[in-house]
Design a protein around this motif. Structure first.
Motif, short mmCIF file in Angstrom:
data_model
loop_
_atom_site.label_atom_id
_atom_site.label_comp_id
_atom_site.label_asym_id
_atom_site.label_seq_id
_atom_site.Cartn_x
_atom_site.Cartn_y
_atom_site.Cartn_z
N PHE A 1 0.84 -1.20 0.00
CA PHE A 1 0.00 0.00 0.00
C PHE A 1 0.87 1.25 0.00
O PHE A 1 0.67 2.18 -0.80
CB PHE A 1 -0.91 -0.04 1.23
N LEU A 2 1.87 1.28 0.88
CA LEU A 2 2.77 2.43 0.95
C LEU A 2 3.68 2.48 -0.27
O LEU A 2 3.98 3.55 -0.80
CB LEU A 2 3.61 2.36 2.23
N LEU B 1 8.51 11.23 4.22
CA LEU B 1 7.27 10.52 3.90
C LEU B 1 6.45 11.26 2.85
O LEU B 1 5.83 10.63 1.99
CB LEU B 1 6.44 10.31 5.17
N GLU B 2 6.45 12.59 2.90
CA GLU B 2 5.69 13.34 1.91
C GLU B 2 6.37 13.29 0.54
O GLU B 2 5.72 13.05 -0.49
CB GLU B 2 5.52 14.79 2.34
N LYS B 3 7.68 13.46 0.53
CA LYS B 3 8.42 13.45 -0.72
C LYS B 3 8.44 12.07 -1.36
O LYS B 3 8.27 11.92 -2.58
CB LYS B 3 9.85 13.95 -0.49
N ALA C 1 5.62 4.70 -5.52
CA ALA C 1 5.88 4.55 -6.95
C ALA C 1 5.09 5.57 -7.77
O ALA C 1 5.60 6.14 -8.74
CB ALA C 1 5.53 3.12 -7.40
N LYS C 2 3.86 5.83 -7.36
CA LYS C 2 3.05 6.86 -8.04
C LYS C 2 3.67 8.24 -7.86
O LYS C 2 3.67 9.06 -8.78
CB LYS C 2 1.62 6.83 -7.52
N LYS C 3 4.21 8.47 -6.67
CA LYS C 3 4.80 9.77 -6.37
C LYS C 3 6.00 10.04 -7.27
O LYS C 3 6.22 11.17 -7.73
CB LYS C 3 5.24 9.81 -4.89
N THR C 4 6.78 8.98 -7.57
CA THR C 4 7.96 9.15 -8.42
C THR C 4 7.64 9.00 -9.90
O THR C 4 8.52 9.10 -10.75
CB THR C 4 9.04 8.12 -8.04
N GLY C 5 6.37 8.71 -10.22
CA GLY C 5 5.96 8.59 -11.61
C GLY C 5 6.26 7.25 -12.24
O GLY C 5 6.21 7.12 -13.47
#
Length: 487
Positions: free
Chosen positions: A277-278, A459-461, A283-287
Motif C-alpha cells: 500500500f505504501l 514521507l511526503e516526498k 511509486a506513483k509519487k515518483t511517476g
C-alpha cells in the motif's frame, strides 16, 4: 592453614575449572559462541572470499521474469520499508547498533555482513544494501546452522552465505537452487549447484523465526507453528504456498498437494499488504507507473490470501429453551502456520458481531473501532500481548521477553467466541452477522513508527504522505445466520 593460602588455592581451582573444556561457570541458559557467530545477535555466517554479492539488476539480464516477480515484493523492500526503518530507528536509539544488527541481518544481509549498514536510514548506501533480500542472498545460501544457535532452533538469520569460492583457477561465483542444473546454467557468469535446502522450509526458517536478542524468546515463531502442524506432516513447505499465485495457493492448501514445478514464482506473497500500500503510493509519487501496477497486483494478492485463509461458523446456544448465546467459531482453513502469525503482538485480527431481533432492533453488538481507530476494549481479538522482563506490558521487540496472552489459531484449527444474547419479549427470529477483520497494526502504533523514520526518509516526498493515512482493514470473511429466539 593460613587464610591467604586457602584463598589462593581456591582461586587456582576456580581458574583451572574455567579453563577446562565443557565447564561453564555462571553461563546463561542460552550459550552463545561469539567466534562461531561473529555478527551476533545476527546469526548469519559468511564464507568470505573475493567473490562479491551480485546486484539484482545484473540477475535481471538473464532472469527478467523472476526479477519482475521479485521487484516490489516484501523481500525487495525489506530494508527500505518505512515501518521497518521507523522501528529500527527507535531500536537504534534505545539499545544501539550492537543489538540492531539482529534486524539488519535479515532485512539487508549483504549490507550487514559487509559493514555497509551501520544503523537506520538509507543515505549513502549502495544498491546491494538497499536491495534487502535480493536474488543473490537466497541463491548464495549454502546451508543453515539451526542446531548451533543459542536456542538450538532456527533464529535471527541462522544461515550461511557463500556467494562464491576462491579456487586455484580463480574466483568462482556459485548460485544454488532447488533443481538439478541444466547444461550451460549460469551462462559462464556463475556456476550452478543443486541445493536440497532450497526445497525445504529450513531455507525460510532462519529469518522467519525472530527471537529476542538476549533472552531468545520467540517474538515470531512462524516456522515452528508450521513445523508443529499438519502441513509439515504432509510435506507442504513454505515455498509451496508463498511462491505461487493465489489460485495455486488455494489448491495446495485444500488438496495438500504440492504445486507443479512450473507454478513456482518469486512473488513471496504474504499478508504484508501495508508495505504494498505504501510502496504503490511511493511509486506513483515518483511517476513509476509500472512499479505502481506491480505493487497493486501484489497488494491484491495479499488481500486475496487473507480472505482465503479463514472461515466462520455460527451456532445458537439455548438454555432452558431460550437463546442465551451465539457461538462464533473462527477456523484457520488454509494458513500453514498460526493465524495470525509473525508479529502477533502488533497485528490485529478480531471479530465484530451484531444481532437483531425480528423487528430489526440491535440486541447485541460487540467489537469495532473507536473514533481514533483503536479497537474497543471488549473486542474479541486473536493475537498476543507482550511483556518485558519486569512482567509489565511491552510492545517493542527489544523489550518483549514473553507473552502474557497468546491467542492465535493453529493450522486447520479453530477457536470459539461466545456472545451473550439478552432475552427478547416476543418469540421470533434473531439474525446474527459476524465479521472477521484484519489490520497489520493499531493506528497509533503505525503513526508512532512512521513518525520515527530516520532523517533522510521524507514521507511526503517519497510517499506523498502529509499525514499517516487510516490503515487499510481487510474484511477476511463475513457470515450471517438466523436462529429462533426460543425453541
Amino acid at each position: 592453614m593460613n587464610r591467604n593460602v586457602v584463598s589462593k588455592n581456591i582461586a587456582v581451582v576456580v581458574i583451572a575449572a574455567l579453563l577446562l573444556p565443557g565447564i561453564v561457570i555462571g553461563a546463561a541458559y542460552f550459550d552463545v559462541d561469539r567466534e562461531f557467530y561473529p555478527y551476533y545477535p545476527s546469526l548469519i555466517k559468511w564464507n568470505k572470499s573475493s567473490a562479491g554479492f551480485t546486484e539484482p539488476e545484473v540477475c535481471a539480464g538473464c532472469h527478467p521474469q523472476q526479477f519482475e516477480e521479485w521487484i516490489g515484493s516484501v523481500h525487495a523492500l525489506a530494508f527500505m520499508d518505512p515501518i521497518y526503518q521507523g522501528e529500527l530507528n527507535k531500536a537504534f536509539k534505545a539499545v544501539g547498533h550492537d543489538i540492531t544488527r539482529q534486524c539488519e541481518g535479515c532485512h539487508s544481509p549483504a549490507g550487514m555482513v559487509t559493514g555497509e549498514v551501520k544503523g537506520p536510514g538509507l543515505k549513502g548506501l549502495g544498491p546491494m544494501a538497499l536491495a534487502g533480500v535480493s536474488c543473490d542472498i537466497c541463491h548464495s545460501i549454502s546451508g543453515v546452522t539451526h542446531w548451533q544457535t543459542p536456542s538450538h532452533e532456527p533464529e535471527n538469520g541462522s544461515f550461511i552465505l557463500t556467494p562464491g569460492l576462491d579456487t586455484k583457477d580463480g574466483m568462482k561465483l556459485i548460485k544454488r537452487g532447488a533443481s538439478k542444473p541444466a547444461d550451460g546454467c549460469g551462462g559462464g557468469f556463475h556456476e550452478c549447484a543443486e541445493s536440497p535446502v532450497h526445497l525445504r522450509a529450513d531455507l525460510c526458517a532462519s529469518c522467519h523465526q525472530v527471537y529476542h536478542y538476549d533472552s531468545h524468546f520467540p517474538l515470531e515463531a512462524t516456522y515452528l507453528e508450521w513445523k508443529h502442524g499438519p502441513y509439515a506432516q504432509k510435506g507442504i513447505m513454505c515455498q509451496d504456498c508463498h511462491m505461487v499465485d493465489t489460485d495455486t495457493f488455494i489448491r495446495v492448501a485444500d488438496t495438500i498437494a504440492k504445486p507443479e514445478r512450473m507454478q513456482y514464482r518469486h512473488y513471496f506473497s504474504g499478508v504484508n499488504y501495508l508495505l504494498y500500500f505504501l510502496g504503490e503510493a511511493g511509486a506513483k509519487k515518483t511517476g513509476d507507473a509500472k512499479l505502481a501496477a506491480n505493487m497493486k497486483h501484489k497488494f491484491d494478492m495479499a488481500v486475496a490470501k487473507l480472505k482465503a485463509a479463514a472461515d466462520l461458523e455460527l451456532f445458537p446456544v439455548y438454555r432452558n429453551g431460550t437463546l442465551a448465546e451465539v457461538k462464533v467459531r473462527v477456523r484457520n482453513i488454509r494458513a500453514g502456520h498460526n493465524l495470525p502469525t509473525s508479529l502477533t503482538n502488533v497485528r490485529e485480527m478480531w471479530l465484530e458481531v451484531t444481532a437483531r431481533d425480528a423487528g430489526g432492533t440491535v440486541i447485541v453488538t460487540s467489537g469495532g473501532l473507536d473514533r481514533t481507530g483503536t479497537l474497543l476494549p471488549e473486542t474479541r481479538q486473536f493475537n498476543s500481548d507482550g511483556i518485558g522482563s519486569d512482567f509489565h506490558f511491552a510492545i517493542d521487540p527489544w523489550v518483549v521477553t514473553a507473552f502474557s496472552r497468546h491467542d492465535t489459531i493453529q493450522p486447520r484449527g479453530y477457536k470459539d467466541a461466545y456472545f451473550g444474547v439478552a432475552p427478547v419479549k416476543k418469540h421470533g427470529t434473531i439474525t446474527v452477522e459476524a465479521r472477521l477483520r484484519y489490520r497489520q497494526a493499531d493506528q497509533k502504533v503505525a503513526q508512532k513508527l512512521l513518525a520515527a523514520v530516520p532523517e533522510g526518509i521524507d514521507l511526503e516526498k517519497n510517499y506523498g504522505l502529509k499525514e499517516v493515512p487510516a490503515l487499510p482493514i481487510v474484511n477476511m470473511v463475513s457470515k450471517k445466520a438466523t436462529f429462533l429466539s426460543s425453541q
